[in-house]
Write a protein that holds these residues in place. Structure first.
Motif, mmCIF file in Angstrom:
data_model
loop_
_atom_site.group_PDB
_atom_site.id
_atom_site.type_symbol
_atom_site.label_atom_id
_atom_site.label_comp_id
_atom_site.label_asym_id
_atom_site.label_seq_id
_atom_site.Cartn_x
_atom_site.Cartn_y
_atom_site.Cartn_z
ATOM 1 N N ARG A 186 1.568 81.602 -0.515
ATOM 2 C CA ARG A 186 1.154 80.311 0.022
ATOM 3 C C ARG A 186 0.990 79.317 -1.117
ATOM 4 O O ARG A 186 0.557 79.676 -2.213
ATOM 5 N N SER A 225 5.692 68.299 8.675
ATOM 6 C CA SER A 225 5.073 69.502 9.259
ATOM 7 C C SER A 225 4.934 70.621 8.231
ATOM 8 O O SER A 225 3.971 71.388 8.261
ATOM 9 N N HIS A 274 1.892 69.837 6.150
ATOM 10 C CA HIS A 274 0.663 70.143 6.876
ATOM 11 C C HIS A 274 0.379 71.637 6.878
ATOM 12 O O HIS A 274 -0.770 72.062 6.755
ATOM 13 N N SER A 275 1.416 72.452 7.009
ATOM 14 C CA SER A 275 1.207 73.894 7.047
ATOM 15 C C SER A 275 0.735 74.405 5.685
ATOM 16 O O SER A 275 -0.013 75.375 5.599
#
Length: 201
Positions: free
Chosen positions: A38, A191, A194-195
């Motif tokens: 991540r 998007s 945002h993730s």
């Protein structure tokens, strides 16, 4: 669409609020952890630039993309560039790294983490020995530009954590040559931003 000179002038003005009052005069080039899944923000006073490359064999072209974000995850700038040659995968990754480090330098940032999803490339950038292969020459070019920074470190992240840069590189097929977005990304990539941010601690 901005020219690179306009972008650089605007970014230098914007960057003054992120500058720390004292910087060590000695260049520091370090390394960061390998293999996260991540995206993680850099420490305060640093920016992180994620980069990636894409090859479009059907059109004999390639694309590179990068996004600069600060310690809050806010976008400082992003860009995509179309190259009129279908490079090999490892070559386009190295070119993407070189163009990313030139981009972040042109915008005036001095404390930087350069992050990509090619483990082999990141290992080559961290290595101290010189590599005289064609790919190694690109790596040496990145290291040469790195000498212009107060601090530059290299970090590997898995593809799942590099989705913004990956999609910017793929977006290059849609543009004529080079496009920059200040404090933004193309709308269809929001998007992915945002993730990245939603699960930050």
């Amino acid at each position: 669409m901005f020219t690179l000179q306009q972008v650089a002038k605007q970014a230098r003005t914007m960057f003054t609020q992120y500058q720390v009052t004292t910087w060590t005069a000695e260049l520091q080039i370090g390394s960061s952890g390998i293999g996260g899944t991540r995206w993680r923000p850099p420490q305060a006073s640093f920016v992180k630039i994620n980069f990636d490359g894409a090859v479009f064999c059907h059109s004999n072209s390639s694309g590179v993309g990068a996004v600069i974000r600060n310690h809050d995850g806010a976008v400082m700038a992003s860009y995509a560039e179309k190259l009129n040659q279908a490079y090999k995968a490892e070559e386009i990754e190295a070119l993407a790294a070189l163009k990313a480090v030139q981009f972040v330098y042109d915008l005036g940032f001095q404390k930087v983490i350069l992050e990509g999803d090619s483990l082999g490339l990141i290992k080559a950038l961290k290595a101290e020995e010189h590599n005289l292969s064609p790919l190694g020459l690109l790596v040496e070019d990145v290291k040469l530009v790195a000498n212009n920074f107060v601090s530059l470190s290299y970090s590997h992240i898995k593809r799942s954590g590099n989705s913004v840069a990956h999609n910017l590189a793929k977006h290059a097929i849609r543009i004529p040559d080079f496009q920059v977005w200040m404090e933004d990304v193309p709308s269809h990539i929001v998007s992915f931003l945002h993730s990245d941010v939603v699960l930050l601690p």
